[in-house]
Enzyme design. Structure first.
Site, PDB file in Angstrom:
ATOM      1  N   CYS A 107       0.819  -1.223   0.000  1.00  0.00           N
ATOM      2  CA  CYS A 107       0.000   0.000   0.000  1.00  0.00           C
ATOM      3  C   CYS A 107       0.850   1.270   0.000  1.00  0.00           C
ATOM      4  O   CYS A 107       0.320   2.376  -0.106  1.00  0.00           O
ATOM      5  CB  CYS A 107      -0.936  -0.006   1.194  1.00  0.00           C
ATOM      6  SG  CYS A 107      -1.820  -1.551   1.306  1.00  0.00           S
ATOM      7  N   HIS A 164      -3.281   6.577   2.251  1.00  0.00           N
ATOM      8  CA  HIS A 164      -3.775   5.275   1.803  1.00  0.00           C
ATOM      9  C   HIS A 164      -5.166   5.038   2.391  1.00  0.00           C
ATOM     10  O   HIS A 164      -5.396   5.267   3.578  1.00  0.00           O
ATOM     11  CB  HIS A 164      -2.793   4.187   2.237  1.00  0.00           C
ATOM     12  CG  HIS A 164      -3.335   2.821   2.020  1.00  0.00           C
ATOM     13  ND1 HIS A 164      -3.884   2.426   0.826  1.00  0.00           N
ATOM     14  CD2 HIS A 164      -3.444   1.748   2.857  1.00  0.00           C
ATOM     15  CE1 HIS A 164      -4.298   1.180   0.925  1.00  0.00           C
ATOM     16  NE2 HIS A 164      -4.045   0.748   2.149  1.00  0.00           N
ATOM     17  N   ASN A 183     -10.349  -0.853   0.042  1.00  0.00           N
ATOM     18  CA  ASN A 183      -8.894  -0.685   0.080  1.00  0.00           C
ATOM     19  C   ASN A 183      -8.321  -1.233  -1.225  1.00  0.00           C
ATOM     20  O   ASN A 183      -8.396  -2.429  -1.478  1.00  0.00           O
ATOM     21  CB  ASN A 183      -8.360  -1.451   1.291  1.00  0.00           C
ATOM     22  CG  ASN A 183      -6.850  -1.401   1.423  1.00  0.00           C
ATOM     23  OD1 ASN A 183      -6.147  -1.052   0.479  1.00  0.00           O
ATOM     24  ND2 ASN A 183      -6.354  -1.771   2.593  1.00  0.00           N
TER      25      ASN A 183
HETATM   26  N1  ACO Z   1     -18.401  -9.395   9.288  1.00  0.00           N
HETATM   27  C1  ACO Z   1     -18.856  -9.654  10.517  1.00  0.00           C
HETATM   28  N2  ACO Z   1     -18.056 -10.024  11.552  1.00  0.00           N
HETATM   29  C2  ACO Z   1     -16.746 -10.116  11.290  1.00  0.00           C
HETATM   30  C3  ACO Z   1     -16.197  -9.861  10.023  1.00  0.00           C
HETATM   31  C4  ACO Z   1     -17.088  -9.487   9.004  1.00  0.00           C
HETATM   32  N3  ACO Z   1     -16.680  -9.209   7.745  1.00  0.00           N
HETATM   33  N4  ACO Z   1     -14.872 -10.029  10.084  1.00  0.00           N
HETATM   34  C5  ACO Z   1     -14.569 -10.367  11.347  1.00  0.00           C
HETATM   35  N5  ACO Z   1     -15.702 -10.428  12.082  1.00  0.00           N
HETATM   36  C6  ACO Z   1     -15.861 -10.756  13.488  1.00  0.00           C
HETATM   37  C7  ACO Z   1     -14.650 -11.478  14.041  1.00  0.00           C
HETATM   38  O1  ACO Z   1     -14.788 -12.872  13.791  1.00  0.00           O
HETATM   39  C8  ACO Z   1     -14.721 -11.141  15.506  1.00  0.00           C
HETATM   40  O2  ACO Z   1     -15.682 -11.984  16.094  1.00  0.00           O
HETATM   41  P1  ACO Z   1     -15.427 -12.617  17.541  1.00  0.00           P
HETATM   42  O3  ACO Z   1     -15.256 -11.436  18.468  1.00  0.00           O
HETATM   43  O4  ACO Z   1     -16.668 -13.413  17.784  1.00  0.00           O
HETATM   44  O5  ACO Z   1     -14.174 -13.433  17.386  1.00  0.00           O
HETATM   45  C9  ACO Z   1     -15.328  -9.744  15.533  1.00  0.00           C
HETATM   46  O6  ACO Z   1     -15.912  -9.538  14.231  1.00  0.00           O
HETATM   47  C10 ACO Z   1     -14.321  -8.641  15.825  1.00  0.00           C
HETATM   48  O7  ACO Z   1     -13.228  -8.775  14.966  1.00  0.00           O
HETATM   49  P2  ACO Z   1     -11.979  -7.845  15.187  1.00  0.00           P
HETATM   50  O8  ACO Z   1     -10.899  -8.320  14.279  1.00  0.00           O
HETATM   51  O9  ACO Z   1     -11.696  -7.666  16.626  1.00  0.00           O
HETATM   52  O10 ACO Z   1     -12.534  -6.464  14.629  1.00  0.00           O
HETATM   53  P3  ACO Z   1     -11.804  -5.072  14.653  1.00  0.00           P
HETATM   54  O11 ACO Z   1     -12.667  -4.133  15.409  1.00  0.00           O
HETATM   55  O12 ACO Z   1     -10.364  -5.172  15.032  1.00  0.00           O
HETATM   56  O13 ACO Z   1     -11.872  -4.661  13.127  1.00  0.00           O
HETATM   57  C11 ACO Z   1     -10.559  -4.560  11.115  1.00  0.00           C
HETATM   58  C12 ACO Z   1     -11.251  -5.455  12.143  1.00  0.00           C
HETATM   59  C13 ACO Z   1     -11.597  -3.695  10.429  1.00  0.00           C
HETATM   60  C14 ACO Z   1      -9.863  -5.424  10.084  1.00  0.00           C
HETATM   61  C15 ACO Z   1      -9.539  -3.676  11.853  1.00  0.00           C
HETATM   62  O14 ACO Z   1      -8.674  -4.456  12.630  1.00  0.00           O
HETATM   63  C16 ACO Z   1      -8.731  -2.863  10.909  1.00  0.00           C
HETATM   64  O15 ACO Z   1      -9.241  -1.990  10.232  1.00  0.00           O
HETATM   65  N6  ACO Z   1      -7.410  -3.076  10.858  1.00  0.00           N
HETATM   66  C17 ACO Z   1      -6.550  -2.387   9.957  1.00  0.00           C
HETATM   67  C18 ACO Z   1      -6.521  -3.136   8.710  1.00  0.00           C
HETATM   68  C19 ACO Z   1      -5.997  -2.302   7.604  1.00  0.00           C
HETATM   69  O16 ACO Z   1      -6.149  -1.123   7.597  1.00  0.00           O
HETATM   70  N7  ACO Z   1      -5.388  -2.971   6.683  1.00  0.00           N
HETATM   71  C20 ACO Z   1      -4.936  -2.376   5.546  1.00  0.00           C
HETATM   72  C21 ACO Z   1      -3.608  -1.733   5.687  1.00  0.00           C
HETATM   73  S1  ACO Z   1      -2.463  -2.540   4.785  1.00  0.00           S
HETATM   74  C22 ACO Z   1      -3.124  -2.751   3.326  1.00  0.00           C
HETATM   75  O17 ACO Z   1      -3.814  -1.901   2.883  1.00  0.00           O
HETATM   76  C23 ACO Z   1      -2.914  -4.021   2.568  1.00  0.00           C
END
Ligand code: ACO
Length: 326
Positions: free
Chosen positions: A112, A251, A281
Site C-alpha cells: 500500500c 492510503h 482498500n
Molecule cells: N463481518 C462480521 N463479523 C466479522 C467480520 C465481518 N466481515 N470479520 C470479522 N468479524 C468478526 C470477528 O470474527 C470477531 O468476532 P469474535 O469477536 O466473535 O471473534 C469480531 O468480528 C471482531 O473482529 P476484530 O478483528 O476484533 O474487529 P476489529 O474491530 O479489530 O476490526 C478490522 C477489524 C476492520 C480489520 C480492523 O482491525 C482494521 O481496520 N485493521 C486495519 C486493517 C488495515 O487497515 N489494513 C490495511 C492496511 S495494509 C493494506 O492496505 C494491505
C-alpha cells in the site's frame, strides 16, 4: 536543473460494483459491521479484466490528457501486489498495450506504500536529467488474491487503478521533502503469495500460502502509531507545519485510521480526502485514484499552487510520506 512536474492524473475502476449488502448474501457479514469499522460501503470488482488492463486504461487516459504520443514515454512504473504474473511484469504488459516502444518498464512492490515509493523513484529518474516523460501507475486486482472464505479480509479490499504523468518541465522541485520507511521484522503481519522451494532437490516441508492474510489489529496499531510520526517528520524536513498543507492523501484502508491520524497530527479531518466508501482498500491504487478524483473535482488544480501530503502504509511493513507542491 529541470524538475519533474505532475502534468496529468487518471483513474479507472471496473464497472461491477459489489456492495456490503451483496457480500452479506454470500458470507456471514453485514453493512453495519463493515461500514462502522472501516467506512467502506462498496468496492469495484473485475469480471474478466486483469491488473494490466486496468493500468493500461489509466496509461491511455494520461497520454490523451497530455496530448503525448506513446513513443515519447521514457519509462512506465506500475506499483502493484497483484500483478498479472511475475514475468512479464505488469508494466511490460502496459508498455505493449500502449505501444510505448521506447519506454523501459518495471513493477515496484511495496504494497500500500507502492505508489508513494514509485513516485519518489520516478521523480529521481527525471530530476537526474536522464529522462523526460514517465508514468507511474498504482494498479490492483486484489479480488484475485483475497481468500473469499475469510470474511475478516475479503470485505476490505477492491480493484482499481490510478496514475500520474511526470514530465521534465519545471524549474522548481515537486517533492519538498520525503521519508520512506520499511520494517521487515514486522512483515509477517500482512502477507500474500508466500511460496516455498519444491524442486526434487529441496528439503522444504512447508506449503505455499498464496492468499492475502492480515493481522488486522497489528496493522491498525502500526498505522496509528508509526504513520503520524512519519508525516510530522516529513513536514519538519520541509520546514512546514500541518497548517501549511492544503490536503492530505493517505492510503485508503480504513476511515477510523484517518480519524485517529487527524487527531494525532492536530489537523482538520476535512483535509484528509476519503473515497474508501466507494472503492474499499485498493492498496497501491488508492492514493492515485483519490488524487485523480480530486483533480477531476477541481479540488486539486495542478497549477503549482497547492501543497499536499501523500502517505502510504501497509505490507512489508512499508510506510512513507512525500510532501509535494503540485
Ligand atoms: N463481518 C462480521 N463479523 C466479522 C467480520 C465481518 N466481515 N470479520 C470479522 N468479524 C468478526 C470477528 O470474527 C470477531 O468476532 P469474535 O469477536 O466473535 O471473534 C469480531 O468480528 C471482531 O473482529 P476484530 O478483528 O476484533 O474487529 P476489529 O474491530 O479489530 O476490526 C478490522 C477489524 C476492520 C480489520 C480492523 O482491525 C482494521 O481496520 N485493521 C486495519 C486493517 C488495515 O487497515 N489494513 C490495511 C492496511 S495494509 C493494506 O492496505 C494491505
Amino acid at each position: 536543473m529541470t524538475f519533474a512536474k505532475l502534468t496529468a492524473t487518471a483513474h479507472y475502476a471496473p464497472e461491477q460494483v459489489v456492495t456490503n449488502d451483496d457480500l452479506s448474501q454470500i458470507m456471514e457479514t453485514s453493512d453495519e459491521w463493515i461500514a462502522s469499522r472501516t467506512g467502506i460501503r462498496q468496492r469495484h470488482i473485475v469480471q474478466d479484466e486483469n491488473t494490466s488492463d486496468l493500468a493500461a486504461n489509466v496509461g491511455q487516459q494520461l497520454l490523451a490528457k497530455a496530448s503525448l504520443a506513446a513513443e515519447d514515454l521514457d519509462f512506465i512504473i506500475v506499483a502493484t501486489v497483484s500483478p498479472d504474473g511475475n514475468m512479464p511484469s505488469t508494466a511490460s504488459l502496459v508498455q505493449a498495450k500502449l505501444g510505448a516502444s521506447k519506454a523501459f518498464a518495471f513493477d515496484l512492490t511495496a504494497a500500500c506504500s507502492g505508489f508513494v515509493y514509485a513516485l519518489s523513484v520516478a521523480d529521481k529518474l527525471i530530476t537526474s536529467g536522464a529522462y523526460r516523460n514517465g508514468i507511474v501507475i498504482g494498479a490492483e486486482v486484489l479480488s484475485k488474491i483475497v481468500d473469499w472464505s475469510d470474511r475478516s479480509t475479503s470485505v476490505l479490499f477492491g480493484d482499481g487503478a490510478g496514475g500520474v504523468l511526470l514530465q521534465a518541465v519545471s524549474e522548481t522541485p515537486m517533492i519538498l521533502a520525503e521519508s520512506l520507511k520499511s520494517d521487515g521484522n514486522r512483515g509477517m503481519s500482512l502477507t500474500s503469495n508466500l511460496t516455498q522451494p519444491k524442486s526434487p532437490f529441496s528439503k522444504s516441508d512447508t506449503t505455499d500460502d498464496l492468499f492475502l492474510k492480515m493481522d488486522g489489529r497489528a496493522i491498525f496499531d502500526f498505522a496509528v502509531r508509526d504513520v503520524p510520526k512519519n508525516i510530522l517528520e516529513s513536514l519538519e524536513k520541509a520546514d512546514l507545519s500541518p497548517d501549511d498543507i492544503d490536503y492530505l492523501f493517505l492510503h485508503q484502508a480504513n476511515s477510523r485510521i484517518l480519524d485517529k491520524l487527524a487527531r494525532k497530527i492536530k489537523t482538520d479531518r476535512s483535509k484528509f480526502l476519503q473515497n474508501m466508501q466507494e472503492y474499499g482498500n485498493t492498496s497501491a491504487a488508492s492514493i492515485p485514484i483519490l488524487l485523480s478524483e480530486a483533480v477531476d473535482a477541481d479540488t486539486i488544480k495542478l497549477d503549482g499552487s497547492q501543497k499536499l501530503v501523500l502517505t502510504g502504509f501497509g505490507g512489508g511493513l512499508t510506510w512513507g510520506t512525500l510532501v509535494v507542491k503540485i
